[in-house]
Design a protein around this motif. Structure first.
Motif, PDB file in Angstrom:
ATOM      1  N   GLY A 381      70.719  15.695  47.519  1.00 47.89           N
ATOM      2  CA  GLY A 381      71.447  17.003  47.148  1.00 47.89           C
ATOM      3  C   GLY A 381      72.846  16.922  47.696  1.00 47.89           C
ATOM      4  N   TYR A 382      73.774  17.408  47.045  1.00 41.73           N
ATOM      5  CA  TYR A 382      75.289  17.269  47.270  1.00 41.73           C
ATOM      6  C   TYR A 382      76.191  18.468  46.692  1.00 41.73           C
ATOM      7  CZ  TYR A 382      73.510  12.706  48.144  1.00 41.73           C
ATOM      8  OH  TYR A 382      72.759  11.354  48.365  1.00 41.73           O
ATOM      9  N   SER A 383      76.860  18.986  47.292  1.00 44.75           N
ATOM     10  CA  SER A 383      77.907  19.732  46.741  1.00 44.75           C
ATOM     11  C   SER A 383      79.242  19.488  47.255  1.00 44.75           C
ATOM     12  CB  SER A 383      77.873  21.309  47.242  1.00 44.75           C
ATOM     13  OG  SER A 383      78.509  22.152  46.476  1.00 44.75           O
ATOM     14  N   VAL A 384      80.061  19.147  46.434  1.00 47.06           N
ATOM     15  CA  VAL A 384      81.248  18.376  46.941  1.00 47.06           C
ATOM     16  C   VAL A 384      82.418  19.574  46.430  1.00 47.06           C
ATOM     17  CG1 VAL A 384      83.055  16.632  46.257  1.00 47.06           C
ATOM     18  CG2 VAL A 384      80.601  16.398  46.441  1.00 47.06           C
ATOM     19  N   GLY A 385      83.402  19.750  47.166  1.00 39.90           N
ATOM     20  CA  GLY A 385      84.589  20.782  47.128  1.00 39.90           C
ATOM     21  C   GLY A 385      85.861  20.256  47.157  1.00 39.90           C
ATOM     22  N   SER A 386      86.798  21.186  47.325  1.00 39.98           N
ATOM     23  CA  SER A 386      88.106  20.837  47.313  1.00 39.98           C
ATOM     24  C   SER A 386      88.946  21.818  48.055  1.00 39.98           C
ATOM     25  CB  SER A 386      88.905  20.705  45.892  1.00 39.98           C
ATOM     26  OG  SER A 386      88.862  22.060  45.408  1.00 39.98           O
ATOM     27  N   ASP A 387      89.987  21.910  48.316  1.00 40.86           N
ATOM     28  CA  ASP A 387      90.765  22.728  48.949  1.00 40.86           C
ATOM     29  C   ASP A 387      90.443  24.205  48.408  1.00 40.86           C
ATOM     30  OD1 ASP A 387      92.009  21.098  50.807  1.00 40.86           O
ATOM     31  OD2 ASP A 387      93.775  20.685  49.851  1.00 40.86           O
ATOM     32  N   LEU A 390      84.202  25.242  46.693  1.00 39.80           N
ATOM     33  CA  LEU A 390      82.961  24.627  46.037  1.00 39.80           C
ATOM     34  C   LEU A 390      82.927  25.054  44.882  1.00 39.80           C
ATOM     35  CD1 LEU A 390      80.386  24.769  48.952  1.00 39.80           C
ATOM     36  CD2 LEU A 390      81.489  22.639  48.132  1.00 39.80           C
ATOM     37  N   PRO A 391      82.868  24.588  43.488  1.00 44.50           N
ATOM     38  CA  PRO A 391      82.934  24.962  42.381  1.00 44.50           C
ATOM     39  C   PRO A 391      81.418  25.514  42.166  1.00 44.50           C
ATOM     40  CG  PRO A 391      83.147  22.808  42.102  1.00 44.50           C
ATOM     41  CD  PRO A 391      83.412  23.221  43.593  1.00 44.50           C
ATOM     42  N   VAL A 392      80.512  24.910  42.749  1.00 47.38           N
ATOM     43  CA  VAL A 392      79.008  25.068  42.577  1.00 47.38           C
ATOM     44  C   VAL A 392      78.531  25.339  43.859  1.00 47.38           C
ATOM     45  CG1 VAL A 392      76.958  24.453  41.650  1.00 47.38           C
ATOM     46  CG2 VAL A 392      78.925  23.628  40.467  1.00 47.38           C
ATOM     47  N   HIS A 393      77.846  26.554  44.168  1.00 46.55           N
ATOM     48  CA  HIS A 393      77.243  27.098  45.398  1.00 46.55           C
ATOM     49  C   HIS A 393      75.867  26.648  45.448  1.00 46.55           C
ATOM     50  CE1 HIS A 393      80.469  30.126  46.478  1.00 46.55           C
ATOM     51  NE2 HIS A 393      81.146  29.100  46.436  1.00 46.55           N
ATOM     52  N   ASP A 394      75.545  25.285  45.021  1.00 52.80           N
ATOM     53  CA  ASP A 394      74.100  24.784  44.944  1.00 52.80           C
ATOM     54  C   ASP A 394      74.511  23.401  44.853  1.00 52.80           C
ATOM     55  OD1 ASP A 394      71.275  24.785  45.202  1.00 52.80           O
ATOM     56  OD2 ASP A 394      71.240  25.045  43.006  1.00 52.80           O
ATOM     57  N   LYS A 395      73.427  22.454  45.119  1.00 58.70           N
ATOM     58  CA  LYS A 395      73.560  21.184  44.900  1.00 58.70           C
ATOM     59  C   LYS A 395      73.864  20.703  43.521  1.00 58.70           C
ATOM     60  CE  LYS A 395      68.562  20.346  44.976  1.00 58.70           C
ATOM     61  NZ  LYS A 395      68.102  21.932  45.354  1.00 58.70           N
ATOM     62  N   ASP A 396      74.761  19.740  43.111  1.00 52.67           N
ATOM     63  CA  ASP A 396      75.371  19.347  41.801  1.00 52.67           C
ATOM     64  C   ASP A 396      75.387  18.099  41.546  1.00 52.67           C
ATOM     65  OD1 ASP A 396      76.792  19.189  39.432  1.00 52.67           O
ATOM     66  OD2 ASP A 396      78.583  20.088  40.162  1.00 52.67           O
ATOM     67  N   GLY A 397      74.253  17.614  40.803  1.00 52.03           N
ATOM     68  CA  GLY A 397      74.300  16.038  40.503  1.00 52.03           C
ATOM     69  C   GLY A 397      75.245  15.413  39.738  1.00 52.03           C
ATOM     70  N   ILE A 398      76.114  16.442  38.860  1.00 52.64           N
ATOM     71  CA  ILE A 398      77.017  16.046  38.079  1.00 52.64           C
ATOM     72  C   ILE A 398      78.334  15.736  39.007  1.00 52.64           C
ATOM     73  CG2 ILE A 398      78.426  16.382  36.091  1.00 52.64           C
ATOM     74  CD1 ILE A 398      75.337  15.972  35.416  1.00 52.64           C
ATOM     75  N   GLY A 399      78.686  16.692  39.628  1.00 51.79           N
ATOM     76  CA  GLY A 399      79.974  16.756  40.431  1.00 51.79           C
ATOM     77  C   GLY A 399      79.667  15.359  41.412  1.00 51.79           C
TER      78      GLY A 399
END
Length: 546
Positions: A381-387, A390-399
């Motif tokens: 499970g991963y949540s990837v963000g930027s400056d 985080l666009p998704v406040h949960d794990k996001d398999g697509i991002g």
């Protein structure tokens, strides 16, 4: 519970049940006077916790069914109150669409507004939609990577993250106060969300993540009979990657998951078809989602041929550095769970950013603090963000898949593979070898008995390493909220966490040893790490008595 009580409860449940299949199930059990089966269904109930509900499909309070779901929706409605807005999503499992419709009917009947996804879209789309639409809560009908016989009911709050205490207890108490579901007022007129309402904005958000600028990459992909296929393929094309090659036999949603024993990329054999496709096309990267696409697995070619799937901790370490290289700011935070590798802490220290350790589950990672740009847990499970956050406040398999593809494409451009990047990390931070020991049980009492054995007779040495500290996580060790589990720190930079799974009938043990890389020889360090982990597994299995 007496036989008379069981029969009375079964008849009362049957008489309010709107589903002819589960009514027929109870009629059959009552006619055959199968008291054992009735006790299994009515002697206990599915507990509403921080993962919502999850269990086997069937009749009764200890199963997932329309009565259970309508009661859950009524409890949620009572906690939220009239006028509040709830977004509802569903995956491709048996009855997921029916449970979503029932939820909308109960919520609107209670005076709330409901918006239902118009198709079977991934869980991260639902999590994104809660915040994008300014909703007060969200419901996702999914059992993630559980066996085909299961379904579940996951609740999100207005921040787009899964609920945490005390909200879960408030909803649970409200559910207990719900009467017969055939007396609940049912509404109509909920909104049906189209692709442009939530999938388009979601794709715009995830394709704006720090992917990098390299795009030359061939990918073999499987959605594992789940709902991620079309969304991931669209995301790859929008981000400028070539379309991934998809495992044909697993491309479309199928609630029976006919090609896998368990629809979880971590399970033995689950990735065989994807790895076979990768070998046939010479893919640079293998990617898999679980059935609701909130998790992401990645595999990479081996130098001598074939492929190797990376662990969740390996992908987490690579993505952490990728995000930190592509973001700025002095107040950035990266977070992971107590069962994941300690590598993230060393990476954070090297980059001069903050690091947080949380309880297991993304609901806790999302509560780790402001400035969060990356969160992960070892279970893919991963949540990837930027400056921008985080666009998704949960794990996001697509991002996560997009970020892994960007990472792999950049490595390819430099003449490297993901394995080379892992070796570079091992030389910089030490080799963090992680592994698991898990026991799937039919009788949950075996898990509680094993935990009590460890508490009564804590190990003083494992695999020749003295146990330097033993923490009972149920007492809130390290400033964390209390949770069922035990953590041991061993001499020589090793660690073990033992805890019951929150979603499956399993006892899970998470092992880590950190091995120094002498003279740049990562292969020797990996071999030593593997031996050390195996020794820990053997001694821990004896201590558990399972």
């Amino acid at each position: 519970m007496t036989p008379t009580d069981l029969v009375r409860l079964a008849r009362e449940w049957r008489d309010q049940d709107p589903d002819p299949r589960t009514r027929a199930e109870l009629d059959d059990l009552l006619e055959r006077e199968d008291l054992a089966a009735l006790a299994d269904r009515f002697g206990a109930k599915l507990e509403f916790g921080t993962a919502g509900l999850r269990g086997e499909l069937g009749a009764g309070p200890n199963r997932m069914n329309r009565v259970t779901v309508m009661r859950a929706a009524a409890g949620l409605a009572r906690v939220l109150g009239p006028g509040k807005h709830v977004v509802i999503g569903y995956d491709g499992r048996h009855n997921s669409d029916v449970f979503a419709t029932d939820t909308a009917a109960v919520l609107t009947g209670a005076g709330l507004r409901a918006s239902v996804m118009g198709a079977r879209w991934p869980t991260p789309v639902l999590a994104f939609a809660v915040r994008h639409l300014g909703a007060d809560a969200g419901v996702m009908v999914t059992a993630s990577h559980n066996p085909p016989r299961d379904n579940g009911y996951k609740v999100y709050w207005g921040d787009g993250a899964q609920i945490v205490p005390p909200v879960d207890q408030e909803i649970s108490q409200a559910i207990d106060a719900v009467g017969r579901v055939d007396e609940l007022p049912l509404g109509e007129g909920w909104t049906t969300l189209g692709h442009g309402d939530i999938v388009e904005p979601y794709l715009e958000a995830v394709t704006s993540l720090p992917i990098g600028d390299a795009r030359d990459l061939s990918v073999a992909y499987t959605p594992m009979h789940g709902v991620g296929g079309s969304t991931l393929s669209e995301a790859f094309l929008r981000a400028g990657f070539p379309a991934p090659a998809v495992v044909e036999a697993q491309a479309l949603p199928d609630p029976d998951f006919p090609t896998v024993a368990f629809p979880n990329p971590e399970e033995p054999g689950a990735m065989d078809l994807a790895l076979g496709l990768a070998a046939s096309i010479g893919a640079d990267l293998v990617v898999a989602n679980d059935p609701d696409a909130d998790r992401c697995a990645a595999g990479t070619p081996l130098p001598g041929g074939g492929y190797r799937m990376l662990t969740g901790d390996e992908v987490g370490g690579l993505l952490a550095e990728h995000v930190l290289r592509h973001t700025t700011g002095d107040d950035r935070l990266v977070a992971t769970s107590i069962v994941s590798s300690s590598l993230l802490g060393r990476i954070a220290e090297a980059y001069g950013v903050r690091h947080a350790e949380t309880l297991t589950g993304f609901k806790w990672i999302m509560k780790s603090g402001p400035g969060l740009v990356f969160g992960y847990e070892e279970a893919l499970g991963y949540s990837v963000g930027s400056d921008a956050g985080l666009p998704v406040h949960d794990k996001d398999g697509i991002g996560a898949a997009l970020a892994v593809a960007g990472l792999a494409a950049a490595a390819k451009r430099d003449g490297l593979t993901l394995l080379d990047l892992l070796d570079e990390q091992a030389r910089r931070y030490g080799l963090h070898a992680t592994g698991q020991l898990s026991f799937r049980v039919e009788d949950l009492s075996l898990i509680s008995e094993a935990m009590e054995r460890l508490r009564a007779h804590p190990p003083v040495e494992l695999a020749g390493r003295s146990v330097e500290s033993a923490e009972d996580l149920s007492e809130g060790a390290g400033g964390l909220p209390p949770t069922e589990g035990l953590r041991y720190r061993l001499a020589g930079d090793a660690r073990i966490v033992v805890r019951p799974s929150g979603t499956e009938p399993k006892l899970k043990c998470y092992l880590e040893v950190v091995v120094a890389v002498e003279g740049g020889d990562v292969a020797a360090a990996r071999a030593k790490g593997a031996r050390d982990l195996e020794a820990l597994r053997k001694d821990l299995a004896v201590a558990l008595g399972l």
